[in-house]
Write a protein that holds these residues in place. Structure first.
Motif, PDB file in Angstrom:
ATOM      1  N   PHE A   1      -4.709   0.967   1.936  1.00  0.00           N
ATOM      2  CA  PHE A   1      -3.450   0.664   1.258  1.00  0.00           C
ATOM      3  C   PHE A   1      -3.730  -0.499   0.314  1.00  0.00           C
ATOM      4  O   PHE A   1      -4.054  -1.601   0.755  1.00  0.00           O
ATOM      5  CB  PHE A   1      -2.358   0.306   2.276  1.00  0.00           C
TER       6      PHE A   1
ATOM      7  N   HIS B   1       1.396   3.391   6.906  1.00  0.00           N
ATOM      8  CA  HIS B   1       1.927   2.482   5.887  1.00  0.00           C
ATOM      9  C   HIS B   1       2.685   1.325   6.529  1.00  0.00           C
ATOM     10  O   HIS B   1       2.494   0.151   6.157  1.00  0.00           O
ATOM     11  CB  HIS B   1       2.821   3.254   4.905  1.00  0.00           C
TER      12      HIS B   1
ATOM     13  N   ILE C   1      -2.493   4.595  -2.279  1.00  0.00           N
ATOM     14  CA  ILE C   1      -3.019   4.873  -0.948  1.00  0.00           C
ATOM     15  C   ILE C   1      -4.288   5.686  -1.172  1.00  0.00           C
ATOM     16  O   ILE C   1      -4.253   6.738  -1.794  1.00  0.00           O
ATOM     17  CB  ILE C   1      -2.007   5.673  -0.096  1.00  0.00           C
TER      18      ILE C   1
END
Length: 193
Positions: A107, A74, A96
């Motif tokens: 993402f 992330h 996600i």
């Protein structure tokens, strides 16, 4: 007042259905046009060669135990988005999307339709792309107005989809009657003669 006979009643119903069909069609024409075009595009999104929806790339490993932790991936995705597109873009995530069989993690960001595809094992960038399909879908269901007006409960989408769904149902019923009604009247006339 004189009572209408069966044929006159059927003709009156047919005229009323024709009027409702015509008025509803004229009133909602632009919305049906938008729904038709966006529905067509959404049907083709996976076959658009990456124009509507970025293609899923292939990562290096499908073994989850070889993947980096999600928080590391992330952070990497956020850094890539800011470095490659704009440091002013919101990093609020929509979702996600883990594609184990492809070895990738997507993402998808909330407010600007960008997605970052990373290799799950190495964290390397596989693809950075604009998700035009998300905008098209929001246009298709009316939720782009909720986004524009910052409505978290999406009341416009609910009202819009309810009106359009009921209108389509009304079109189906009146359209069927406009097809079947004249046939019924002809049969009635033949029986009378």
């Amino acid at each position: 007042m004189k009572k209408l006979n069966s044929r006159q009643q059927q003709a009156k119903i047919l005229r009323n259905f024709r009027k409702v069909h015509r008025i509803t069609g004229a009133t909602l024409f632009i919305f049906f046009f938008i729904i038709a075009i966006t529905g067509f595009l959404l049907g083709w999104k996976n076959n658009s060669n990456g124009l509507i929806l970025p293609k899923n790339q292939q990562g290096s490993s499908v073994e989850l135990n070889k993947w980096l932790p999600i928080d590391s991936l992330h952070k990497n995705a956020c850094a890539i988005l800011h470095d490659s597109i704009s440091p002013n873009l919101s990093l609020k995530l929509n979702r996600i999307d883990i594609r184990k069989n492809k070895g990738l993690v997507k993402f998808v960001f909330e407010n600007h339709y960008w997605e970052v595809q990373l290799d799950g094992a190495t964290g390397e960038l596989l693809n950075l792309g604009k998700r035009h399909s998300d905008f098209i879908e929001n246009l298709h269901d009316g939720s782009f107005l909720d986004t524009f007006f910052n409505n978290s409960t999406k009341p416009i989408k609910v009202i819009y989809t309810s009106i359009m769904g009921l209108a389509l149902l009304l079109f189906t019923i009146t359209g069927f009657w406009l097809w079947y009604g004249p046939k019924r009247l002809k049969k009635h006339r033949k029986r009378k003669s």
